[in-house]
Scaffold this motif. Structure first.
Motif, mmCIF file in Angstrom:
data_model
loop_
_atom_site.group_PDB
_atom_site.id
_atom_site.type_symbol
_atom_site.label_atom_id
_atom_site.label_comp_id
_atom_site.label_asym_id
_atom_site.label_seq_id
_atom_site.Cartn_x
_atom_site.Cartn_y
_atom_site.Cartn_z
ATOM 1 N N GLY A 2 -6.956 -6.108 -13.577
ATOM 2 C CA GLY A 2 -7.324 -5.444 -12.078
ATOM 3 C C GLY A 2 -7.371 -6.588 -11.044
ATOM 4 N N PRO A 3 -7.205 -6.285 -10.054
ATOM 5 C CA PRO A 3 -7.148 -7.261 -8.552
ATOM 6 C C PRO A 3 -9.015 -8.256 -8.730
ATOM 7 N N ARG B 71 -10.874 -7.847 -1.554
ATOM 8 C CA ARG B 71 -10.022 -8.032 0.537
ATOM 9 C C ARG B 71 -9.221 -6.841 0.474
ATOM 10 N N ARG B 72 -9.110 -5.491 1.414
ATOM 11 C CA ARG B 72 -7.426 -5.572 1.772
ATOM 12 C C ARG B 72 -6.420 -5.851 0.855
ATOM 13 N N SER B 73 -5.467 -7.117 1.578
ATOM 14 C CA SER B 73 -4.929 -6.990 1.177
ATOM 15 C C SER B 73 -3.914 -7.682 -0.499
ATOM 16 N N THR B 74 -5.218 -8.249 -1.243
ATOM 17 C CA THR B 74 -5.773 -8.409 -2.763
ATOM 18 C C THR B 74 -5.351 -6.557 -3.299
ATOM 19 N N ILE B 75 -5.932 -5.594 -2.654
ATOM 20 C CA ILE B 75 -5.501 -4.600 -2.973
ATOM 21 C C ILE B 75 -4.729 -3.647 -3.008
ATOM 22 N N GLU B 76 -4.081 -3.945 -1.755
ATOM 23 C CA GLU B 76 -2.501 -3.376 -2.015
ATOM 24 C C GLU B 76 -1.679 -4.931 -2.398
ATOM 25 N N ALA B 77 -1.520 -5.520 -2.479
ATOM 26 C CA ALA B 77 -0.223 -6.390 -3.517
ATOM 27 C C ALA B 77 -0.887 -5.664 -4.633
ATOM 28 N N TRP B 78 -1.997 -5.908 -5.447
ATOM 29 C CA TRP B 78 -2.355 -4.971 -6.755
ATOM 30 C C TRP B 78 -1.702 -3.814 -6.819
ATOM 31 N N ALA C 152 2.141 -4.405 -6.714
ATOM 32 C CA ALA C 152 2.500 -4.530 -8.098
ATOM 33 C C ALA C 152 2.624 -3.472 -9.498
ATOM 34 N N ARG C 153 1.615 -2.841 -9.181
ATOM 35 C CA ARG C 153 2.056 -1.980 -10.343
ATOM 36 C C ARG C 153 3.114 -0.633 -9.752
ATOM 37 N N THR C 154 3.895 -0.699 -8.840
ATOM 38 C CA THR C 154 4.814 0.443 -8.416
ATOM 39 C C THR C 154 5.711 0.405 -9.382
ATOM 40 N N VAL C 155 5.869 1.615 -9.795
ATOM 41 C CA VAL C 155 7.136 1.716 -11.372
ATOM 42 C C VAL C 155 8.785 2.350 -10.057
ATOM 43 N N GLN C 156 9.665 2.138 -9.585
ATOM 44 C CA GLN C 156 10.968 2.077 -9.126
ATOM 45 C C GLN C 156 11.003 3.809 -10.386
ATOM 46 N N ALA C 157 11.601 5.099 -9.463
ATOM 47 C CA ALA C 157 12.058 6.201 -9.843
ATOM 48 C C ALA C 157 12.871 5.913 -10.807
ATOM 49 N N GLY C 158 13.493 6.215 -11.712
ATOM 50 C CA GLY C 158 14.829 6.558 -12.962
ATOM 51 C C GLY C 158 14.649 4.678 -13.200
#
Length: 68
Positions: free
Chosen positions: A31-32, A48-55, A58-64
């Motif tokens: 986790g973060p 830290r807000r920036s840590t949560i957003e970066a985490w 990093a877990r964003t999956v591109q459609a397709g």
């Protein structure tokens, strides 16, 4: 200006990641990254807000894209 620090409950409210999930991630060592205000087991945890957003980014999956 200092970076905003969020409690696990604030992370839950703003980003939808349950505070209990964050606690489980800390226990598992995943986790973060977080800041503990006191080294004892009773120290408050902040993120830290920036840590949560970066985490989350990093877990964003591109459609397709490749399967997660």
């Amino acid at each position: 200006m200092a970076e905003q620090m969020l409690t696990p409950k604030q992370v839950e409210t703003e980003y939808g990641v349950a505070a209990k999930t964050l606690a489980n991630y800390r226990w598992q060592g995943i986790g973060p990254s977080y800041v503990k205000t006191n080294p004892s087991k009773y120290g408050r945890v902040k993120y830290r807000r920036s840590t949560i957003e970066a985490w989350l980014n990093a877990r964003t999956v591109q459609a397709g894209g490749a399967a997660a």
